[in-house]
Design a protein around this motif. Structure first.
Motif, mmCIF file in Angstrom:
data_model
loop_
_atom_site.group_PDB
_atom_site.id
_atom_site.type_symbol
_atom_site.label_atom_id
_atom_site.label_comp_id
_atom_site.label_asym_id
_atom_site.label_seq_id
_atom_site.Cartn_x
_atom_site.Cartn_y
_atom_site.Cartn_z
ATOM 1 N N ARG A 1 62.624 29.961 -11.304
ATOM 2 C CA ARG A 1 61.547 30.918 -11.081
ATOM 3 C C ARG A 1 60.579 30.462 -9.978
ATOM 4 N N SER A 2 60.195 29.164 -9.998
ATOM 5 C CA SER A 2 59.213 28.724 -8.991
ATOM 6 C C SER A 2 59.800 28.803 -7.591
ATOM 7 N N ASN A 3 61.078 28.432 -7.450
ATOM 8 C CA ASN A 3 61.684 28.507 -6.115
ATOM 9 C C ASN A 3 61.836 29.952 -5.655
ATOM 10 N N ALA A 4 62.168 30.853 -6.593
ATOM 11 C CA ALA A 4 62.268 32.275 -6.235
ATOM 12 C C ALA A 4 60.905 32.770 -5.735
ATOM 13 N N ARG A 5 59.853 32.360 -6.403
ATOM 14 C CA ARG A 5 58.495 32.751 -5.993
ATOM 15 C C ARG A 5 58.168 32.151 -4.608
ATOM 16 N N LEU A 6 58.559 30.885 -4.412
ATOM 17 C CA LEU A 6 58.282 30.238 -3.120
ATOM 18 C C LEU A 6 58.970 30.992 -1.979
ATOM 19 N N ALA B 1 59.775 28.600 11.796
ATOM 20 C CA ALA B 1 58.898 28.086 12.859
ATOM 21 C C ALA B 1 57.619 27.497 12.259
ATOM 22 N N LEU B 2 57.069 28.171 11.257
ATOM 23 C CA LEU B 2 55.840 27.666 10.616
ATOM 24 C C LEU B 2 56.117 26.326 9.929
ATOM 25 N N LEU B 3 57.279 26.215 9.309
ATOM 26 C CA LEU B 3 57.647 24.958 8.645
ATOM 27 C C LEU B 3 57.872 23.853 9.678
ATOM 28 N N PHE B 4 58.568 24.164 10.771
ATOM 29 C CA PHE B 4 58.798 23.173 11.831
ATOM 30 C C PHE B 4 57.467 22.615 12.342
ATOM 31 N N ARG B 5 56.520 23.523 12.584
ATOM 32 C CA ARG B 5 55.226 23.058 13.112
ATOM 33 C C ARG B 5 54.634 22.001 12.183
ATOM 34 N N ASP B 6 54.628 22.292 10.890
ATOM 35 C CA ASP B 6 54.017 21.355 9.949
ATOM 36 C C ASP B 6 54.802 20.051 9.870
ATOM 37 N N TYR C 1 59.663 34.138 -1.828
ATOM 38 C CA TYR C 1 58.869 35.346 -1.584
ATOM 39 C C TYR C 1 57.605 34.994 -0.785
ATOM 40 N N GLU C 2 56.946 33.908 -1.185
ATOM 41 C CA GLU C 2 55.703 33.521 -0.496
ATOM 42 C C GLU C 2 55.961 33.141 0.961
ATOM 43 N N ALA C 3 57.044 32.395 1.197
ATOM 44 C CA ALA C 3 57.344 31.962 2.575
ATOM 45 C C ALA C 3 57.552 33.181 3.477
ATOM 46 N N ASN C 4 58.256 34.183 2.959
ATOM 47 C CA ASN C 4 58.528 35.375 3.766
ATOM 48 C C ASN C 4 57.296 36.265 3.909
ATOM 49 N N THR C 5 56.460 36.270 2.896
ATOM 50 C CA THR C 5 55.218 37.042 2.989
ATOM 51 C C THR C 5 54.260 36.371 3.985
ATOM 52 N N GLU C 6 54.227 35.042 3.943
ATOM 53 C CA GLU C 6 53.390 34.317 4.904
ATOM 54 C C GLU C 6 53.870 34.604 6.332
ATOM 55 N N ALA C 7 55.199 34.673 6.506
ATOM 56 C CA ALA C 7 55.762 34.967 7.832
ATOM 57 C C ALA C 7 55.344 36.366 8.289
ATOM 58 N N LEU C 8 55.437 37.321 7.390
ATOM 59 C CA LEU C 8 55.040 38.702 7.716
ATOM 60 C C LEU C 8 53.552 38.736 8.136
ATOM 61 N N ASN C 9 52.710 38.047 7.354
ATOM 62 C CA ASN C 9 51.277 38.028 7.683
ATOM 63 C C ASN C 9 51.024 37.345 9.020
ATOM 64 N N PHE C 10 51.807 36.288 9.295
ATOM 65 C CA PHE C 10 51.632 35.577 10.566
ATOM 66 C C PHE C 10 51.948 36.521 11.733
ATOM 67 N N THR D 1 54.487 23.520 1.600
ATOM 68 C CA THR D 1 55.011 23.873 0.266
ATOM 69 C C THR D 1 56.480 24.250 0.280
ATOM 70 N N PHE D 2 56.973 24.712 1.429
ATOM 71 C CA PHE D 2 58.323 25.275 1.443
ATOM 72 C C PHE D 2 59.395 24.280 1.911
ATOM 73 N N GLU D 3 58.968 23.050 2.264
ATOM 74 C CA GLU D 3 59.910 22.090 2.858
ATOM 75 C C GLU D 3 61.093 21.811 1.926
ATOM 76 N N LYS D 4 60.775 21.551 0.659
ATOM 77 C CA LYS D 4 61.839 21.184 -0.283
ATOM 78 C C LYS D 4 62.773 22.381 -0.558
ATOM 79 N N LEU D 5 62.181 23.564 -0.637
ATOM 80 C CA LEU D 5 62.977 24.766 -0.925
ATOM 81 C C LEU D 5 64.106 24.931 0.089
ATOM 82 N N TYR D 6 63.769 24.739 1.373
ATOM 83 C CA TYR D 6 64.702 25.065 2.450
ATOM 84 C C TYR D 6 65.558 23.890 2.916
ATOM 85 N N THR D 7 65.257 22.684 2.415
ATOM 86 C CA THR D 7 65.930 21.521 3.008
ATOM 87 C C THR D 7 67.462 21.680 3.014
#
Ligand code: FES
Length: 523
Positions: A97-102, A375-380, A104-113, A388-394
């Motif tokens: 559940r937490s990864n599924a939420r993450l 791109a947002l993850l690469f920058r960080d 969603y958040e990563a993609n929503t953050e991208a949309l907002n960016f 927050t999303f590094e582990k999800l996507y590794t």
């Protein structure tokens, strides 16, 4: 625009995103250079990464094997959404559940960016907020949509079930995700390119990365010779230009899908739509020269393994006719996407333990949001900031279910295609081909690929893919040779259009073949 004699389909493939706009031109790299970050690939991931990193004061170079924005980014549907088919119920079961939420958040953050960037720089790119719908036309998929709605509730996604959508499509159920978006991707990214160069970022076209040297300061080696030394390398080239120990060929498969831009008789009601059932149908509006048009996308299949490719366009045409009534089809094009074993992109260290060589790939069909999230993850990661999303996507993650099952399935498919191609012995005679037609043929007992161009000239290539030796198939819709194993694509003259293959298909001069012995012809 010429029309296909069989109907309204245009004769040539041409993406609308690449016709409506003047692209800047960039030189090729002529000498060795040293930068903080070198980015391989000028699509949405590479360009957004460069934009973010030059804004942090870093010296950045982007290299592109061909022209900027001519890969998947230039052939997308350009929906910016976190509604990626039916995925959240599956994710809750497979990755938690937490990864599924993450996700969603990563993609929503991208949309907002993207929205904030458009606002900040007043970028004229037809950005608009839209609700996104996924709909089912069968009972079976209606049940899946209800499960997906429960998943939305579980992880806190704004939306809900609806019983109808504003089209003459007989649906059983639909699920809305509120406040998603659409835009014109190349208008947006051309502006970012300008902002990158204004801040001193370097961009090179016709400069292909072929390998790299690892170390504290890794080096990208280019086909043309010049070397680029950097503190970090970002591989944003769709299929990785170098696999390292990541075994990406065994963990990714390529899918093609098709798009039409049509002038419809009925007015489009707004919104983003996608069917849950197969074959997929995806819809959005687009403005072409001030006129509202509809993008109809779908018919996806594994690269090199579909039916005759024009049939896919015809199926979309028939759907458009039925739902909207078609006045004309203005553009048609196709796109290629890469899909990972667990449907999450691979974003992070290309090989575990090498923090200065990063990769982003496998966005499924959702590259606008996933590419921006990358791109947002690469920058960080480059700035050493927690994300927050590094582990999800590794890329080194492994979820026993479904990764193992899909790993076995995909690689069995590759082996099956490899064997099937070797056993095929087609009977077509090249002289029988019509102008504009291509086919696999047998010449002197060997499998070859023949294409007769519009002037009647034959182009013959060896059909053995230069990646790891599967047999390519003819793609009539795009006039390309496509590999069913990992999705490499070649022009009818054999040049590489899309990797992982790096070398062209071997060419044959048809007139000479009559006089060649088997030894002469390379066997
Ligand atoms: Fe891997 Fe062709 S792409 S064998």
């Amino acid at each position: 625009m010429t029309q296909n004699e069989n109907g309204k389909l245009p004769h040539d493939t041409e993406s609308y995103w690449r016709t409506d706009i003047e692209f800047p031109k960039f030189p090729s790299l002529e000498e060795d250079i040293q930068v903080d970050v070198v980015i391989v690939g000028a699509g949405i991931t590479g360009i957004t990464s460069a934009y973010l990193l030059v804004n942090e004061g870093l010296k950045v170079a982007v290299i592109e094997a061909g022209k900027v924005l001519n890969g998947t980014t230039g052939h997308t549907t350009a929906k910016i959404t976190a509604q990626h088919d039916l995925i959240y119920d599956e994710f809750i079961h497979n990755i938690g559940r937490s990864n599924a939420r993450l996700y969603y958040e990563a993609n929503t953050e991208a949309l907002n960016f993207i929205k904030e960037t458009v606002d900040r720089h007043k970028i004229d790119c037809d950005f608009s907020t839209q609700d996104a719908y996924i709909y089912a036309t069968t009972e079976k998929y209606a049940r899946k949509i209800e499960k997906e709605a429960e998943a939305y509730e579980t992880i806190g996604i704004e939306g809900g079930l609806v019983d109808s959508i504003p089209f003459e499509i007989d649906i059983q159920k639909a699920l809305v995700m509120k406040n998603q978006a659409q835009f014109h991707p190349t208008k947006y990214l051309v502006q970012l390119l300008q902002l990158i160069t204004q801040k001193g970022g370097l961009i090179f076209e016709n400069t292909a990365a072929v390998n790299f040297e690892t170390g504290e300061q890794p080096v990208v080696l280019t086909r043309e010779g010049p070397r680029i030394t950097a503190n970090h390398i970002l591989a944003c080239s769709h299929f990785p230009f170098y696999e390292g120990l990541g075994l990406y060929s065994t963990r990714l498969h390529a899918d093609r899908s098709y798009a039409l831009a049509v002038k419809a008789k009925k007015k489009y009601p707004g919104g983003l739509y996608i069917s849950a059932d197969q074959p997929t149908r995806s819809l959005r509006s687009v403005t072409v020269n001030g006129e509202e048009m509809v993008l109809i996308v779908g018919e996806s299949h594994k690269t090199g393994q579909g039916i005759e490719t024009m049939e896919h366009y015809k199926a979309l045409e028939a759907f458009g006719e039925e739902v909207f009534g078609l006045e004309k089809i203005v553009y048609r094009w196709s796109a290629q996407d890469l899909i990972t074993l667990d449907k999450l992109p691979y974003i992070g260290e290309l090989t575990s333990g090498q923090p200065n060589i990063l990769i982003a790939t496998g966005f499924r069909k959702w590259g606008m949001s996933n590419g921006t999230a990358a791109a947002l993850l690469f920058r960080d990661m480059i700035l050493g900031k927690e994300n927050t999303f590094e582990k999800l996507y590794t890329p080194s993650r492994f979820y026993a279910n479904p990764s193992l099952k899909n790993f076995l399935k995909e690689n069995a498919n590759v082996v099956g295609q490899l064997i099937k191609g070797k056993l095929d012995s087609p009977k077509t005679n090249p002289e029988d081909l019509s102008n504009g037609e291509g086919a696999v043929i047998t010449l002197e007992g060997h499998r070859k690929g023949a294409y007769k161009d519009d002037e009647g000239k034959l182009h013959i290539v060896d059909t053995t893919c230069t990646h790891i030796g599967c047999e390519v198939e003819w793609n009539n819709g795009d006039r390309t040779w496509d590999c069913p194993c990992h999705g490499s694509r070649f022009s009818f003259t054999g040049e590489v259009i899309e990797g992982p293959a790096e070398k062209p298909l071997q060419k044959y001069d048809y007139k000479m073949i009559d006089n060649l012995t088997s030894e002469d012809s390379g066997y």
